[in-house]
Design a protein around this motif. Structure first.
Motif, short mmCIF file in Angstrom:
data_model
loop_
_atom_site.label_atom_id
_atom_site.label_comp_id
_atom_site.label_asym_id
_atom_site.label_seq_id
_atom_site.Cartn_x
_atom_site.Cartn_y
_atom_site.Cartn_z
N UNK A 101 0.83 -1.20 0.00
CA UNK A 101 0.00 0.00 0.00
C UNK A 101 0.87 1.26 0.00
N UNK A 102 0.69 2.12 -1.03
CA UNK A 102 1.54 3.31 -1.15
C UNK A 102 0.76 4.58 -1.50
N UNK A 103 -0.31 4.45 -2.27
CA UNK A 103 -1.09 5.61 -2.67
C UNK A 103 -2.16 5.92 -1.62
N UNK A 104 -2.70 7.14 -1.66
CA UNK A 104 -3.77 7.54 -0.77
C UNK A 104 -5.11 7.48 -1.51
N UNK A 105 -6.19 7.51 -0.75
CA UNK A 105 -7.51 7.52 -1.37
C UNK A 105 -7.71 8.79 -2.19
N UNK A 106 -7.07 9.87 -1.75
CA UNK A 106 -7.15 11.11 -2.51
C UNK A 106 -6.50 10.94 -3.88
N UNK A 107 -5.35 10.25 -3.93
CA UNK A 107 -4.70 9.96 -5.22
C UNK A 107 -5.63 9.14 -6.11
N UNK A 108 -6.27 8.12 -5.53
CA UNK A 108 -7.16 7.25 -6.30
C UNK A 108 -8.35 8.03 -6.84
#
Length: 337
Positions: A101-108
């Motif tokens: 896990x590396x990205x944030x929900x905001x990135x997604x």
């Protein structure tokens, strides 16, 4: 990659770095330099830091995909880069390897938008997966994402960048930081296969796949030339001599320890015997002193009893003859005697 020039820039003060030929103002690009001068570590550094367009070209141009199509194609992997390996979704298949896990929900949310309803599997299950209901943001391009997101997407999804990382990893593990110069036949087959696949992946990007395959085959089949044979023979003989010297040193140390250890053990035994003997002498002396004190105490007791008996008899005689008058203190004295 750089060499020093003879031209000093007067706007720069003379510093310690300049005296050591490290001043940027005194460097120029080496004429005729090629990528052959790069080792694996430096090549990786340059590729990752300054060649991002090359990796995006591998992902988009050759497959003829837009960035939007690229995101939809790799939606499952990107989804788990956000929600991790504990959040199973309707697209997870048996044996799927979850990324870290590396990205944030905001990135997604920036990359994908909700465009449809959840599938029947997600609606009826207890999972909180939404992967089936999202699609890449309409019209999104590489220019719309920041460098941080790109630095996470490419190592996990781009085949070319994965190939570079595999080669660096194998180089570090089997050459750069190796504990001993050997490997099992099974390990050799595994690393050789991974290396070949990575090299072919990079060569295909450079449109040199045929030449790369032929070079790999030549390396596998051709014998060593005489220059390499002499070089390796010299290295091997030097290593053998070094091992002999180490073995001789170990033997000398062992003999020295065995000889001196025997002397030390004998000395310790002598000291222990001397201590035991002295302890016995001390105990004997203490016992003799105790016996002497017991005798002295007995003699003093006998003398005291004799004095008491004679005193009592003398007092009785004087009382009978009436030669002195008894006082109140006399009975107490006689009683104590």
């Amino acid at each position: 990659m750089y060499c020093s020039t003879n031209t000093d820039r007067k706007c720069h003060a003379i510093t310690m770095h300049e005296t050591q030929n490290f001043a940027v103002a005194k460097q120029r690009q080496e004429i005729g330099i090629t990528a052959r001068v790069l080792d694996m570590t430096l090549a990786k550094c340059l590729l990752i830091r300054f060649c991002t367009d090359v990796f995006w070209d591998c992902c988009l141009t050759q497959p003829s995909l837009s960035f939007e199509e690229f995101l939809n194609t790799n939606k499952h992997d990107i989804y788990h880069l956000v929600f991790g390996y504990n959040n199973f979704c309707c697209q997870c298949h048996c044996g799927y390897t979850f990324p870290v896990e590396q990205l944030t929900q905001s990135n997604f949310t920036h990359l994908f938008g909700k465009t449809a309803q959840l599938c029947s599997s997600c609606v009826s299950s207890s999972t909180r997966s939404t992967i089936c209901a999202v699609e890449a943001t309409n019209g999104i391009s590489v220019r719309n994402i920041d460098d941080l997101v790109a630095d996470i997407l490419l190592p996990n999804i781009c085949p070319l960048k994965k190939a570079v990382s595999i080669l660096v990893k194998i180089r570090n593990k089997m050459y750069g930081h190796v504990a001993e110069a050997k490997m099992t036949n099974q390990d050799y087959k595994i690393y050789m296969l991974e290396t070949e696949k990575s090299l072919i992946q990079i060569a295909a990007m450079c449109q040199k796949e045929t030449e790369a395959r032929q070079t790999i085959e030549d390396l596998r089949q051709r014998p060593l030339d005489e220059t390499l044979l002499i070089k390796y023979q010299t290295v091997l003989l030097r290593d053998i001599q070094a091992e002999k010297e180490i073995s001789e040193t170990q033997r000398e140390i062992k003999e020295y320890l065995e000889t001196n250890l025997g002397s030390v053990q004998e000395r310790l035994a002598s000291i222990e015997l001397l201590q035991t003997t002295k302890m016995q002498d001390v105990l004997s002396a203490m016992d003799e002193i105790g016996k002497q004190k017991t005798k002295d105490t007995g003699r003093r007791t006998e003398k005291y009893d004799e004095i008491s008996r004679l005193t009592d008899a003398a007092v009785k005689v004087h009382l009978e003859e009436g030669t002195f008058v008894q006082t109140s203190a006399m009975p107490a004295i006689l009683k104590s005697l």
